[in-house]
Design an enzyme around this catalytic site. Sequence first.
Site, PDB file in Angstrom:
ATOM      1  N   SER A   1       0.833  -1.197   0.000  1.00  0.00           N
ATOM      2  CA  SER A   1       0.000   0.000   0.000  1.00  0.00           C
ATOM      3  C   SER A   1       0.878   1.261   0.000  1.00  0.00           C
ATOM      4  O   SER A   1       1.643   1.479  -0.927  1.00  0.00           O
ATOM      5  CB  SER A   1      -0.950  -0.035   1.201  1.00  0.00           C
ATOM      6  OG  SER A   1      -1.976   0.909   1.049  1.00  0.00           O
TER       7      SER A   1
ATOM      8  N   LYS B   1     -19.480  18.049   3.743  1.00  0.00           N
ATOM      9  CA  LYS B   1     -18.503  18.242   4.812  1.00  0.00           C
ATOM     10  C   LYS B   1     -18.311  16.962   5.608  1.00  0.00           C
ATOM     11  O   LYS B   1     -17.219  16.634   6.050  1.00  0.00           O
ATOM     12  CB  LYS B   1     -18.948  19.387   5.736  1.00  0.00           C
ATOM     13  CG  LYS B   1     -18.023  19.633   6.916  1.00  0.00           C
ATOM     14  CD  LYS B   1     -16.632  20.042   6.442  1.00  0.00           C
ATOM     15  CE  LYS B   1     -15.698  20.304   7.617  1.00  0.00           C
ATOM     16  NZ  LYS B   1     -14.324  20.606   7.166  1.00  0.00           N
TER      17      LYS B   1
END
Length: 329
Positions: free
Chosen positions: A164, A216
Amino acid sequence: MTFLLEIADFLIKAAIIVMAFGLMVALIANAAQRQRKQQGELQVTNLSKRFRNAGRAVRAELLNKKQRKQAQKKEKQAAKKADPSGDRIFVIEFKGSVDAHEVDHLTREVNAIIGAAEVGDTVLVRLESPGGVVHGYGLGAAQLQRLRDAQLKLIVSVDKVAASGGYMMAAVAEHIIAAPYAIIGSIGVIAQLPNFHRFLQKHDIDFEQITAGEYKRTLSVFGENTDEGRHKFKEDLEQIHQQFKQHVANYRPQLALEKVATGEYWTAQQALDLQLVDEIITGDAWLQQRAEEHTLLLVRYSEKRPLGERIGKNVTAVLESIKTFLSKA
């Protein structure tokens, strides 16, 4: 007589406690003074000498006294003729955690090498990381790119794992070497979080969340999640994954990207066939092959542990010693 022995025993124990208290005060004062002087330091270790000396020590044991003297004489002559301006290899050791806080030390080490290296020098980064936060490992990859920008040859060595975010950093290298069973790949993105909405609802607990901006907050730990929020969150992950894939493709265009960017991981032996790595060899073996002809310099920035942590460890050790002594007295 017994009474006097008891008094003597009490005085000895009291003296030990007083001495231990004084030792703790001295340790605290000393640690505080050193903390003020220095927060961290850059250390440079000559690894080529370490490799050479290890081999010589073993060889010396196989020789008789006369042969040993002759070998030492030859080594001294060779040392005098050695060219100190020969090829140099700088070594960095990076062991990354999930939050990638080690990138701060990496930055200092990269700064030092760029300031000292010459164009054409080699930098070997011994990297070990299962990955973690995107922004942290993205910054780590950017720091390694600085080495290439300075026209230094960048090689990454993986002995255990570069997955990763770890592979995101490794991909920046011109050449990736890995131990046979090192874990390589995991070019993907994951995010997960618990949701306690039903638990709060069951116990009649309200949760209020106020935002400005439609997205948000897409998913919530305590509020009720919506399909729309899940879709937007997944969309954000896909965008990050796309950037990750493009990053790898920029540095390793030879990859069959859609085949390797699935989030899967492989051993280095498999990764070699997939062209995720370039060579199967351990970091130590790679360095040892070059120890005789190159100057190997390990550059490491070490930061002293916080004062409170060090004091706590010292105090605990002292108290344990007192406890052990008194239990035997």
